[in-house]
Design a protein around this motif. Structure first.
Motif, PDB file in Angstrom:
ATOM      1  N   GLU A  55       0.818  -1.212   0.000  1.00 33.57           N
ATOM      2  CA  GLU A  55       0.000   0.000   0.000  1.00 33.57           C
ATOM      3  C   GLU A  55       0.852   1.262   0.000  1.00 33.57           C
ATOM      4  O   GLU A  55       0.436   2.292  -0.536  1.00 33.57           O
ATOM      5  CB  GLU A  55      -0.944  -0.008   1.204  1.00 33.57           C
ATOM      6  CG  GLU A  55      -2.024   1.054   1.122  1.00 33.57           C
ATOM      7  CD  GLU A  55      -3.181   0.808   2.072  1.00 33.57           C
ATOM      8  OE1 GLU A  55      -4.200   1.513   1.949  1.00 33.57           O
ATOM      9  OE2 GLU A  55      -3.076  -0.102   2.928  1.00 33.57           O
TER      10      GLU A  55
ATOM     11  N   LYS B  60       1.183   2.171  -3.529  1.00 32.59           N
ATOM     12  CA  LYS B  60      -0.104   1.713  -4.055  1.00 32.59           C
ATOM     13  C   LYS B  60      -0.330   2.109  -5.516  1.00 32.59           C
ATOM     14  O   LYS B  60       0.043   3.188  -5.960  1.00 32.59           O
ATOM     15  CB  LYS B  60      -1.250   2.225  -3.194  1.00 32.59           C
ATOM     16  CG  LYS B  60      -1.397   3.727  -3.086  1.00 32.59           C
ATOM     17  CD  LYS B  60      -2.523   4.051  -2.115  1.00 32.59           C
ATOM     18  CE  LYS B  60      -2.710   5.554  -1.935  1.00 32.59           C
ATOM     19  NZ  LYS B  60      -3.768   5.854  -0.951  1.00 32.59           N
TER      20      LYS B  60
ATOM     21  N   TRP C 143      -3.524   1.871  -6.790  1.00 28.23           N
ATOM     22  CA  TRP C 143      -4.904   2.343  -6.902  1.00 28.23           C
ATOM     23  C   TRP C 143      -5.229   3.232  -5.714  1.00 28.23           C
ATOM     24  O   TRP C 143      -4.933   2.883  -4.574  1.00 28.23           O
ATOM     25  CB  TRP C 143      -5.878   1.161  -6.922  1.00 28.23           C
ATOM     26  CG  TRP C 143      -5.497   0.128  -7.936  1.00 28.23           C
ATOM     27  CD1 TRP C 143      -5.756   0.145  -9.275  1.00 28.23           C
ATOM     28  CD2 TRP C 143      -4.764  -1.080  -7.684  1.00 28.23           C
ATOM     29  NE1 TRP C 143      -5.228  -0.962  -9.871  1.00 28.23           N
ATOM     30  CE2 TRP C 143      -4.609  -1.734  -8.921  1.00 28.23           C
ATOM     31  CE3 TRP C 143      -4.217  -1.659  -6.536  1.00 28.23           C
ATOM     32  CZ2 TRP C 143      -3.944  -2.944  -9.049  1.00 28.23           C
ATOM     33  CZ3 TRP C 143      -3.536  -2.861  -6.655  1.00 28.23           C
ATOM     34  CH2 TRP C 143      -3.411  -3.490  -7.896  1.00 28.23           C
ATOM     35  N   ASP C 144      -5.822   4.367  -5.972  1.00 29.71           N
ATOM     36  CA  ASP C 144      -6.166   5.312  -4.908  1.00 29.71           C
ATOM     37  C   ASP C 144      -7.584   5.018  -4.426  1.00 29.71           C
ATOM     38  O   ASP C 144      -8.553   5.662  -4.815  1.00 29.71           O
ATOM     39  CB  ASP C 144      -6.061   6.753  -5.423  1.00 29.71           C
ATOM     40  CG  ASP C 144      -6.203   7.772  -4.295  1.00 29.71           C
ATOM     41  OD1 ASP C 144      -6.094   7.365  -3.123  1.00 29.71           O
ATOM     42  OD2 ASP C 144      -6.433   8.957  -4.605  1.00 29.71           O
TER      43      ASP C 144
ATOM     44  N   TYR D 215      -7.928  -0.838  -0.084  1.00 29.72           N
ATOM     45  CA  TYR D 215      -6.806  -1.193  -0.949  1.00 29.72           C
ATOM     46  C   TYR D 215      -6.562  -2.701  -0.974  1.00 29.72           C
ATOM     47  O   TYR D 215      -6.237  -3.264  -2.028  1.00 29.72           O
ATOM     48  CB  TYR D 215      -5.530  -0.472  -0.492  1.00 29.72           C
ATOM     49  CG  TYR D 215      -4.343  -0.792  -1.348  1.00 29.72           C
ATOM     50  CD1 TYR D 215      -4.133  -0.144  -2.562  1.00 29.72           C
ATOM     51  CD2 TYR D 215      -3.425  -1.772  -0.966  1.00 29.72           C
ATOM     52  CE1 TYR D 215      -3.058  -0.449  -3.365  1.00 29.72           C
ATOM     53  CE2 TYR D 215      -2.340  -2.079  -1.769  1.00 29.72           C
ATOM     54  CZ  TYR D 215      -2.159  -1.416  -2.967  1.00 29.72           C
ATOM     55  OH  TYR D 215      -1.093  -1.736  -3.768  1.00 29.72           O
TER      56      TYR D 215
END
Length: 457
Positions: free
Chosen positions: A189, A192, A194-195, A199
């Protein structure tokens, strides 16, 4: 030919330089006066080299293996006694220590029932891969042969396991590799992709996306470390493992957990996967099995996996595999004592308590050193990611990370770090002291790192 004397350091060093090919080591500097490190003795967490220098070992033998520390006469004596009685017999036959240990081991692994012995983590993982491939041929018409692995994870040094290496630099220059190994995204994370809030679930869903892209009917197994080890001590986010198992069950994919590093108490449970309430189909282990006192590994499966090879109507239907040194009795003899000692000394409690203290102290270092971008870990397994800039998270140069490791070594503490594994991200210090470590040992490790970080910038 003259016989070397063990009490002649100069001659031993000369013989080493002339003839030993060290692991993971560029030997060119040895030609210019640099000496290899030769370790001669250990006791508890301490080791001494051939020059008499004492060090606290914060990486359990360099590669996270000597979990119960050095100088355990009880384990050594068990090995000695067994070797005198019977040192070896090929694995097509059984042995008393093999049978006893298998039953003891299964007692710690609910839902699993069969133990295949080998001699290294790489070999154990190869066994798992071969099982998946043979199952594909026997039960799926050759389909479901692909094996998924995760970015940053590591499963061994053989060509087959390097084909499943999520550490690109470890695999460079050794290809071409066999087909059918497919990488899925990492779940770190701090870095990461993807925001999103959830997650962990999103990282697991990324695995499903790969499955759908490749075709579920082609995927036989997903091989993951419970906590990514050499890739930076990455503890999966909340919700990750539960979703991963759901996906595997949905698409009839075997879940292969590589416990070579995390197994036998390293993270505070007997096996790393047991933190997450999941049920794997295949579990591989090595390193801490015998705490480095003998060579042994194992590939453990469910009865359902084992049953897929019980077919006497097919002359090729059994698992046609052998591990020569999986027949050594020294391994299970040592491993029996390891489990007994862990129970008697309540090792898991020490890992939980001392491990929590360790992570807390490392967090304290992060409060004092802006060079620390992230602290992560579980039990007595921890990682500290070093950055050139906290805001941008720019990784600290690998050479500077190596300088921190060297500084600690010069001050009597041996630590580890990601190196030549992940392009651009070999910037994490990694710690795995023996599971018998005390808070005073942790204080010594942390003090050495504190000083090294102060001198690094």
């Amino acid at each position: 030919m003259d016989t070397l004397r063990s009490n002649d350091p100069t001659a031993i060093m000369a013989a080493d330089k002339a003839h030993v090919w060290h692991h993971l080591m560029q030997h060119k500097p040895f030609e210019g006066g640099v000496d290899p490190r030769i370790i001669v003795e250990g006791k508890g967490l301490r080791v001494w080299d051939i020059k008499g220098r004492e060090s606290l070992d914060a990486v359990s033998g360099g590669v996270w293996t000597v979990n119960l520390g050095y100088g355990r006469e009880r384990i050594a004596n068990a090995v000695r006694d067994q070797l005198i009685k019977l040192p070896y017999f090929a694995g097509a036959s059984g042995t008393i220590p093999g049978a006893i240990y298998a039953q003891m081991l299964i007692g710690h692994m609910p839902g699993l029932s069969r133990v295949y012995f080998a001699n290294s983590g790489s070999e154990a993982n190869e066994k798992g891969f071969k099982m998946v491939r043979q199952i594909a041929h026997k039960h799926y018409g050759g389909k479901k042969w692909k094996i998924l692995y995760r970015e940053r994870d590591y499963h061994g040094t053989t060509i087959g396991t390097l084909a499943a290496s999520g550490q690109v630099e470890r695999a460079m220059q050794y290809g071409p590799y066999p087909d059918g190994f497919v990488m899925v995204p990492h779940c770190l994370e701090y870095r990461k992709q993807w925001d999103v809030e959830n997650y962990g679930e999103r990282a697991a869903e990324a695995i499903e996306e790969v499955i759908l892209r490749e075709g579920p009917d082609t995927i036989g197994a997903l091989c993951l470390e419970p906590i990514t080890a050499g890739g930076g001590a990455i503890v999966p986010p909340k919700g990750y493992w539960e979703k991963v198992q759901e996906i595997c069950r949905k698409y009839d994919i075997l879940l292969h957990i590589d416990e070579v590093v995390c197994g036998f108490g390293r993270t505070g449970t007997m096996f790393g996967y047991q933190h997450y309430g999941i049920q794997p189909d295949i579990v591989t282990m090595a390193k801490g099995v015998a705490s480095g006192y003998a060579a042994i590994s194992a590939c453990v499966t469910t009865e359902a996996v084992f049953d897929k090879f019980k077919d006497d109507s097919d002359p090729l239907g059994y698992f046609r595999d052998i591990s020569t040194f999986g027949g050594c009795t020294s391994g299970p003899a040592a491993a029996i004592e390891v489990l007994k000692i862990m129970d008697e000394e309540d090792t898991l409690s020490n890992v939980k308590n001392t491990g929590a203290y360790f992570i807390d102290q490392l967090q304290g270092l992060a409060d004092r050193h802006a060079i620390i971008g992230d602290v992560r870990g579980k039990g007595l397994f921890a990682g500290v990611e070093l950055v050139a800039d906290r805001t941008t998270k720019e990784p600290l140069a690998e050479k500077l990370v190596g300088g921190v490791v060297a500084d600690c070594a010069a001050n009597g503490v041996i630590i580890g770090a990601t190196n030549r594994s992940i392009p651009g991200y070999n910037n994490s210090l990694v710690f795995a002291p023996p599971l018998i470590a005390t808070k005073s040992d942790i204080d010594e490790i942390v003090a050495a790192v504190d000083g090294a970080l102060s001198r690094a910038v």
